[in-house]
Scaffold this active site. Sequence first.
Site, PDB file in Angstrom:
ATOM      1  N   CYS A  70      15.942 -11.344  -4.298  1.00  0.00           N
ATOM      2  CA  CYS A  70      15.482 -11.163  -5.672  1.00  0.00           C
ATOM      3  C   CYS A  70      16.399 -10.215  -6.468  1.00  0.00           C
ATOM      4  O   CYS A  70      17.490 -10.616  -6.866  1.00  0.00           O
ATOM      5  CB  CYS A  70      14.020 -10.733  -5.694  1.00  0.00           C
ATOM      6  SG  CYS A  70      13.256 -11.083  -7.293  1.00  0.00           S
ATOM      7  N   LYS A 105     -20.494   9.067  23.963  1.00  0.00           N
ATOM      8  CA  LYS A 105     -20.855  10.025  22.921  1.00  0.00           C
ATOM      9  C   LYS A 105     -20.898   9.328  21.553  1.00  0.00           C
ATOM     10  O   LYS A 105     -21.856   9.505  20.778  1.00  0.00           O
ATOM     11  CB  LYS A 105     -19.803  11.134  22.905  1.00  0.00           C
ATOM     12  CG  LYS A 105     -20.214  12.345  22.167  1.00  0.00           C
ATOM     13  CD  LYS A 105     -19.286  13.484  22.555  1.00  0.00           C
ATOM     14  CE  LYS A 105     -19.512  14.681  21.676  1.00  0.00           C
ATOM     15  NZ  LYS A 105     -18.492  15.697  21.902  1.00  0.00           N
ATOM     16  N   GLU A 150      10.526 -13.923   2.620  1.00  0.00           N
ATOM     17  CA  GLU A 150       9.796 -13.117   3.619  1.00  0.00           C
ATOM     18  C   GLU A 150       8.291 -13.333   3.566  1.00  0.00           C
ATOM     19  O   GLU A 150       7.595 -13.174   4.565  1.00  0.00           O
ATOM     20  CB  GLU A 150      10.107 -11.619   3.433  1.00  0.00           C
ATOM     21  CG  GLU A 150       9.691 -11.006   2.095  1.00  0.00           C
ATOM     22  CD  GLU A 150      10.740 -11.181   1.004  1.00  0.00           C
ATOM     23  OE1 GLU A 150      11.689 -11.971   1.211  1.00  0.00           O
ATOM     24  OE2 GLU A 150      10.617 -10.533  -0.056  1.00  0.00           O
ATOM     25  N   HIS A 183      11.535 -14.876  -2.597  1.00  0.00           N
ATOM     26  CA  HIS A 183      11.120 -13.925  -1.560  1.00  0.00           C
ATOM     27  C   HIS A 183      10.684 -14.703  -0.320  1.00  0.00           C
ATOM     28  O   HIS A 183       9.484 -14.799  -0.049  1.00  0.00           O
ATOM     29  CB  HIS A 183       9.940 -13.087  -2.042  1.00  0.00           C
ATOM     30  CG  HIS A 183      10.270 -12.087  -3.097  1.00  0.00           C
ATOM     31  ND1 HIS A 183      10.644 -10.799  -2.813  1.00  0.00           N
ATOM     32  CD2 HIS A 183      10.297 -12.199  -4.446  1.00  0.00           C
ATOM     33  CE1 HIS A 183      10.861 -10.139  -3.938  1.00  0.00           C
ATOM     34  NE2 HIS A 183      10.669 -10.971  -4.952  1.00  0.00           N
TER      35      HIS A 183
HETATM   36  N1  GLN Z   1      13.517  -6.674 -11.513  1.00  0.00           N
HETATM   37  C1  GLN Z   1      13.961  -8.000 -11.227  1.00  0.00           C
HETATM   38  C2  GLN Z   1      13.279  -9.042 -12.088  1.00  0.00           C
HETATM   39  O1  GLN Z   1      12.268  -8.781 -12.668  1.00  0.00           O
HETATM   40  C3  GLN Z   1      13.799  -8.337  -9.739  1.00  0.00           C
HETATM   41  C4  GLN Z   1      12.389  -8.324  -9.266  1.00  0.00           C
HETATM   42  C5  GLN Z   1      12.261  -8.292  -7.762  1.00  0.00           C
HETATM   43  O2  GLN Z   1      13.189  -7.896  -7.058  1.00  0.00           O
HETATM   44  N2  GLN Z   1      11.119  -8.699  -7.247  1.00  0.00           N
HETATM   45  O3  GLN Z   1      13.751 -10.143 -12.187  1.00  0.00           O
END
Ligand code: GLN
Length: 539
Positions: free
Chosen positions: A382, A223, A510, A508
């Site tokens: 962070c 279809k 990750e 970060h």
């Molecule tokens: N607010 C914090 C800074 O600007 C951490 C930023 C975040 O966790 N990516 O340093």
Amino acid sequence: MKFVFITGGVMSSVGKGITTASMAMLFSRMGYSVTAIKIDPYINVDAGTMNPYMHGEVYVTEDGGETDLDLGHYERFLDRDLSKENNITTGKVYSRVIEKERRGDYLGQTVQIIPHVTDEIKNTIKKVGKDSGADVVFVEIGGTVGDIEGLPFLEAARQFMVDMGPSNVAYVHVAYVPVLPQTGEHKTKPLQHSVYELRRIGIQPNLIVARSPRHLSLSVKRKIALYGSVPVEAVISNPDSPSIYKVPIQLHEERLDIQLAKMLGLEAREPELGDWREFVEKQLSDNPRVRIGMVGKYTSLHDSYISIREAVVHASVKEGVTSEFKWIETTDVEKGRLSPEEALEGVGGAIILPGFGARGAEGKISVIRAAREGGVPLLGICFGLQMTVVEFARNVLGLKDAHSTEIDPRTPHPVITILEEQKNVEYLGGTMRLGGYEIELVKGTMVHSIYGRDVIVERHRHRYEVNPKYIGKLEDAGLKVSGWSKEGKRVEFVEYKNHRFYIATQAHPEFKSRPLKPSPIYWAFLRAVTGKSPVDLAR
Ligand code: GLN
């Protein structure tokens, strides 16, 4: 160079990004060089200024772009770094067109959407393809066909076929086919309408990927084929999957890769999927379960922390366990709706998530305290590092009211302060410390053993850092700095000696975790959670 445009129909968030990442990955595993581009038709120049609730996570590329989270899927599926240029937005395109107009590049002309904006879009796509040396460029157009802001991009996509010829361009339409709960029947009408809308713009899809809760029967495919004007084999069933990593395998079984290769005049090779299949099998096995506490404030939209979640998945598969997530909303802790001990109940380890601003910060600090005092393995990311340092300063060093100046500019103990170079920054878009920076790891620390290297590169996105004035005191009390940034000697990692696993990072990690190559620090965390030695990573 060949171009594949991916459009969406019926509604958003049906997995167009995963489908695009999967197609690109299949071609890459056929031995072709590929790249993937995400087009976001919003007017923001990049995703950096958007709230995660609006947009999900902001994904950071190695070259410091704040991009759409689909770039994260592309990198994870392709196991390759992409550039910030791989995310094209209306904001970026119009800024360039307006800049050119002011410079006089269009002297004498009336600057219009067609051809000036569409030319800019086409040139940008071609440039990204050329710079990456790709044989096949996959271009995902965000949003849904029919959105006003998407029109210039669809028009540019249409022109590609005219410019480059049918053997060099293909259109894949990904649309949703709901199942009616009363009858269990697939309803194809919304998909049909989205194809009509696409045709109205002048694009006839070559392949139709039907996203649906269940596989489509042959009669439903027929279809869709009839109304969509494609052969029945070109209707690809892409049902909900227990794992996003299984989607390429599903698409391969539906012969999407072979058909698309033929359409583009490419040899249809068998993609090499051995290690990927093994990963998916391991992920979906009946593994022992562990619970990870996700401590943050955007917890009601899990996409806000998608790369962290995936990094945990990659590490879990490596360790042969399945991780379940307990989302701990720190605003609830702050408001007294949840005690920090209750929050950590049943949790094998806690990830202190990134964040901005005051809401939820006190709640986060209380949960960190409970984790430290209760010996719960902790990984701070962070803002998670920043709040870990604040907690330590207050409750171990006894510095009452210690804080980050982001949250309390008048704190008597500013243990977290703004980066020197950020002090005079006025514009908030794209001005954080962004992207990959080198980190020197301190020999003899846990982090050094985990990475097994002296220098690593991790990605960043922040404006604040540990105040150098407090480092001596923190270290004397046992919170050791185990990683320094190579430029400027900023704190990048801390670890607490009197704890089984207590590591926080300004970076970060990750963003660099890949299914078959988990991020070392997440992997070590998972080992600690499962009661193993975190430093013995069998690389
Ligand atoms: N607010 C914090 C800074 O600007 C951490 C930023 C975040 O966790 N990516 O340093």
